[in-house]
Design a protein around this motif. Structure first.
Motif, mmCIF file in Angstrom:
data_model
loop_
_atom_site.group_PDB
_atom_site.id
_atom_site.type_symbol
_atom_site.label_atom_id
_atom_site.label_comp_id
_atom_site.label_asym_id
_atom_site.label_seq_id
_atom_site.Cartn_x
_atom_site.Cartn_y
_atom_site.Cartn_z
ATOM 1 N N UNK A 1 37.030 17.850 -27.113
ATOM 2 C CA UNK A 1 37.926 16.701 -27.003
ATOM 3 C C UNK A 1 39.179 17.032 -26.219
ATOM 4 N N UNK A 2 39.737 18.200 -26.465
ATOM 5 C CA UNK A 2 40.931 18.633 -25.736
ATOM 6 C C UNK A 2 40.618 18.797 -24.245
ATOM 7 N N UNK A 3 39.478 19.389 -23.938
ATOM 8 C CA UNK A 3 39.075 19.566 -22.544
ATOM 9 C C UNK A 3 38.883 18.241 -21.832
ATOM 10 N N UNK A 4 38.276 17.273 -22.514
ATOM 11 C CA UNK A 4 38.068 15.951 -21.921
ATOM 12 C C UNK A 4 39.424 15.292 -21.638
ATOM 13 N N UNK A 5 40.370 15.447 -22.549
ATOM 14 C CA UNK A 5 41.708 14.885 -22.309
ATOM 15 C C UNK A 5 42.389 15.559 -21.114
ATOM 16 N N UNK A 6 42.233 16.865 -20.982
ATOM 17 C CA UNK A 6 42.831 17.584 -19.853
ATOM 18 C C UNK A 6 42.260 17.066 -18.534
ATOM 19 N N UNK A 7 40.946 16.850 -18.500
ATOM 20 C CA UNK A 7 40.355 16.307 -17.283
ATOM 21 C C UNK A 7 40.812 14.876 -17.039
ATOM 22 N N UNK B 1 36.160 20.382 -9.170
ATOM 23 C CA UNK B 1 36.265 20.922 -10.523
ATOM 24 C C UNK B 1 35.787 19.896 -11.546
ATOM 25 N N UNK B 2 36.158 18.636 -11.339
ATOM 26 C CA UNK B 2 35.693 17.567 -12.226
ATOM 27 C C UNK B 2 34.185 17.415 -12.193
ATOM 28 N N UNK B 3 33.595 17.491 -10.983
ATOM 29 C CA UNK B 3 32.134 17.392 -10.865
ATOM 30 C C UNK B 3 31.449 18.552 -11.581
ATOM 31 N N UNK B 4 31.971 19.746 -11.378
ATOM 32 C CA UNK B 4 31.388 20.912 -12.046
ATOM 33 C C UNK B 4 31.494 20.798 -13.561
ATOM 34 N N UNK B 5 32.625 20.309 -14.038
ATOM 35 C CA UNK B 5 32.785 20.164 -15.486
ATOM 36 C C UNK B 5 31.796 19.149 -16.048
ATOM 37 N N UNK C 1 27.522 18.819 -19.411
ATOM 38 C CA UNK C 1 26.324 18.117 -19.899
ATOM 39 C C UNK C 1 25.253 19.107 -20.342
ATOM 40 N N UNK C 2 25.038 20.156 -19.552
ATOM 41 C CA UNK C 2 24.033 21.169 -19.910
ATOM 42 C C UNK C 2 24.459 21.908 -21.167
#
Length: 145
Positions: free
Chosen positions: A63-69, A89-93, A98-99
């Motif tokens: 959740x924290x990572x999603x907020x950072x993005x 970076x967003x595409x890679x994340x 997802x994987x």
């Protein structure tokens, strides 16, 4: 040859209004979704996995990572000419996330909720991000026309 990191005179880098709008939507969406996951990890985990067990502790970090993005996408929308490369970076994340989510959180299982989560949080953003990166890479000379 010395390659400059500035747009060529023939084709300046121009982010179309739809690109900036999409980045703002992605930012707001990811901020909201990350806020939900961070503050309600058990509800999210139980919904997506269809299990009654409590969430694994890493869900809070997700959740924290999603907020950072989310913040990152908003910044790219505000300063697209300076920060366009961060879309990669967003595409890679989105792809790696997802994987990772499928392998680690879902334990290689799928639910209808997982498909919804995968489509709404990863897949719908990748194609427009690719279009934006290709456009910028061509202008900066990283991809030949």
């Amino acid at each position: 040859m010395n390659q400059k990191l500035t747009p060529t005179q023939e084709e300046p880098l121009r982010f179309e209004p739809w690109m900036r709008g999409l980045l703002l939507i992605a930012g707001i969406y990811n901020l909201a979704w990350g806020f939900f996951i961070y503050n309600f990890p058990n509800a999210f985990y139980q919904w997506v996995t269809r299990l009654e067990s409590p969430a694994v502790s890493i869900i809070i970090w997700q959740g924290l990572g999603v907020m950072i993005f989310g913040v990152l996408y908003v910044l790219i929308a505000i300063y697209p000419k300076k920060l366009w490369y961060l879309i990669v970076l967003g595409m890679l994340s989105k792809a790696v996330g997802a994987v990772w989510f499928y392998a680690y959180i879902m334990d290689m299982r799928v639910t209808k909720q997982f498909y919804f989560h995968l489509i709404m949080n990863d897949l719908i953003w990748i194609l427009p991000f690719i279009v934006m990166v290709i456009r910028a890479a061509r202008v900066y000379g990283f991809i030949k026309k």
